[in-house]
Design a protein around this motif. Structure first.
Motif, short mmCIF file in Angstrom:
data_model
loop_
_atom_site.label_atom_id
_atom_site.label_comp_id
_atom_site.label_asym_id
_atom_site.label_seq_id
_atom_site.Cartn_x
_atom_site.Cartn_y
_atom_site.Cartn_z
N GLY A 197 23.34 25.46 65.78
CA GLY A 197 22.34 24.44 65.51
C GLY A 197 21.35 24.23 66.65
N GLU A 198 21.73 24.68 67.83
CA GLU A 198 20.83 24.58 68.98
C GLU A 198 19.87 25.76 69.06
N VAL A 199 20.08 26.77 68.22
CA VAL A 199 19.24 27.96 68.24
C VAL A 199 18.47 28.12 66.92
N PHE A 200 19.18 28.00 65.82
CA PHE A 200 18.57 28.05 64.49
C PHE A 200 18.50 26.63 63.95
N SER A 201 17.70 26.40 62.91
CA SER A 201 17.69 25.08 62.29
C SER A 201 19.02 24.87 61.57
N GLU A 202 19.56 23.65 61.66
CA GLU A 202 20.86 23.36 61.07
C GLU A 202 20.89 23.64 59.58
N GLN A 203 19.77 23.43 58.90
CA GLN A 203 19.70 23.62 57.45
C GLN A 203 19.82 25.09 57.06
N SER A 204 19.55 25.99 58.02
CA SER A 204 19.54 27.42 57.70
C SER A 204 20.86 28.11 58.04
N VAL A 205 21.86 27.34 58.45
CA VAL A 205 23.11 27.92 58.94
C VAL A 205 24.25 27.60 57.97
N GLU A 206 24.99 28.64 57.57
CA GLU A 206 26.20 28.48 56.75
C GLU A 206 27.40 28.98 57.56
N ILE A 207 28.38 28.12 57.73
CA ILE A 207 29.56 28.48 58.54
C ILE A 207 30.82 28.25 57.72
N GLU A 208 31.71 29.23 57.74
CA GLU A 208 33.02 29.11 57.10
C GLU A 208 34.09 29.59 58.07
N GLN A 209 35.29 29.07 57.87
CA GLN A 209 36.42 29.59 58.63
C GLN A 209 37.52 29.99 57.66
N HIS A 210 38.28 31.00 58.07
CA HIS A 210 39.23 31.63 57.17
C HIS A 210 40.58 31.76 57.87
N GLY A 211 41.64 31.48 57.12
CA GLY A 211 42.98 31.65 57.67
C GLY A 211 43.85 30.43 57.43
N ASN A 212 45.10 30.55 57.76
CA ASN A 212 46.08 29.47 57.66
C ASN A 212 47.19 29.79 58.66
N VAL A 213 48.17 28.92 58.76
CA VAL A 213 49.18 29.09 59.81
C VAL A 213 49.97 30.38 59.61
N PHE A 214 50.26 30.76 58.37
CA PHE A 214 51.02 31.99 58.14
C PHE A 214 50.19 33.22 58.48
N VAL A 215 48.94 33.24 58.04
CA VAL A 215 48.07 34.37 58.35
C VAL A 215 47.84 34.48 59.85
N ALA A 216 47.60 33.34 60.51
CA ALA A 216 47.38 33.35 61.96
C ALA A 216 48.61 33.89 62.69
N THR A 217 49.79 33.43 62.29
CA THR A 217 51.03 33.91 62.91
C THR A 217 51.21 35.41 62.68
N SER A 218 50.97 35.84 61.44
CA SER A 218 51.10 37.26 61.10
C SER A 218 50.13 38.10 61.93
N PHE A 219 48.90 37.61 62.06
CA PHE A 219 47.88 38.34 62.81
C PHE A 219 48.26 38.45 64.28
N LEU A 220 48.78 37.38 64.85
CA LEU A 220 49.20 37.41 66.25
C LEU A 220 50.33 38.41 66.48
N TYR A 221 51.20 38.56 65.50
CA TYR A 221 52.29 39.52 65.61
C TYR A 221 51.84 40.95 65.32
#
Length: 254
Positions: A197-221
């Protein structure tokens, strides 16, 4: 459904012993079971070393790439015209295809044979303004100490209306290869939203996050993506982000 005037799940949780609740969970009947303190079964995760130190590449492919490639597939229509990618142009060609009229590759080292531009994305005055219709910036921002300056470069060298497609790790092991010494950051949706938001206009930015505790644990292993189900991968918990994805559009107004 009730039993003796109480919801059946409440009755089961209160009256059934832990071993029975675990058995019902394994059968898929009572999914809300949480093992009591001291009765957790750690199974194959009961170790202090990962199954893979290669992000799961040696076990059927990395979990994080599932989210990255799904994101790029969904935004494939944006990968068109003149496109810049970092390191190589695999994703440009795979997801952009015939929509791409010119493919450029930026790399920080001159020994990369596919690089058409050499330089540091956070300090690249030699790249002209308004040059690209799309920038594919996957799994790179966390390796740049001056991350915000890199985003400023992206905004500057995009054409008006151009699109930045960015992914970055949240919960992750650290690379053990040449990038280990420059693995500076892990991001959250909150930190990414503020910086973008400090670089692009906030209205033009789409942000998502993906994962859950099981996926995160699996990925770390180092569990491979082929070892997880689509249902496990699809579940989202904002407290356990494995991958952050961003689409940002440069304003037409200079």
């Amino acid at each position: 459904m009730t039993f003796n005037g109480k919801p059946i799940k409440t009755f089961i949780k209160k009256n059934a012993p832990a071993f029975a609740l675990r058995w019902l969970k394994e059968l898929g009947v009572y999914k809300a079971f949480t093992p009591p303190v001291g009765q957790v079964k750690f199974g194959d995760f009961n170790r202090t070393t990962p199954f893979s130190t290669q992000f799961g590449y040696d076990r059927g492919g990395p979990v994080d790439r599932y989210y990255i490639e799904n994101f790029l597939q969904q935004k494939a229509g944006c990968i068109q015209g003149r496109v810049l990618e970092i390191g190589d142009n695999e994703y440009t060609l795979r997801f952009g295809g015939k929509q791409v009229t010119k493919s450029d590759v930026l790399h920080i080292h001159s020994n990369n044979p596919v690089a058409t531009i050499v330089g540091d994305l956070s300090d690249a005055p030699h790249i002209p303004d308004n040059s690209f219709d799309c920038i594919v910036l996957t799994q790179t921002l966390h390796l740049i100490y001056n991350a915000k300056d890199a985003l400023k470069t992206c905004e500057r060298i995009l054409k008006p209306g151009g699109v930045l497609l960015l992914t970055s790790p949240g919960i992750s092991q650290i690379a053990s290869d040449e990038w280990q010494s420059t693995w500076f950051w892990s991001f959250t949706a909150t930190s990414m939203r503020r910086m973008m938001g400090e670089v692009f206009s906030e209205q033009s930015v789409e942000i998502e996050q993906h994962g859950n505790v099981f996926v995160a644990t699996s990925f770390l292993y180092g569990v491979g993506v082929s070892e997880l189900t689509k249902e496990q991968l699809a579940a989202k918990d904002p407290n356990y982000p494995v991958i952050i994805t961003v689409k940002a559009i440069k304003s037409h107004i200079s």
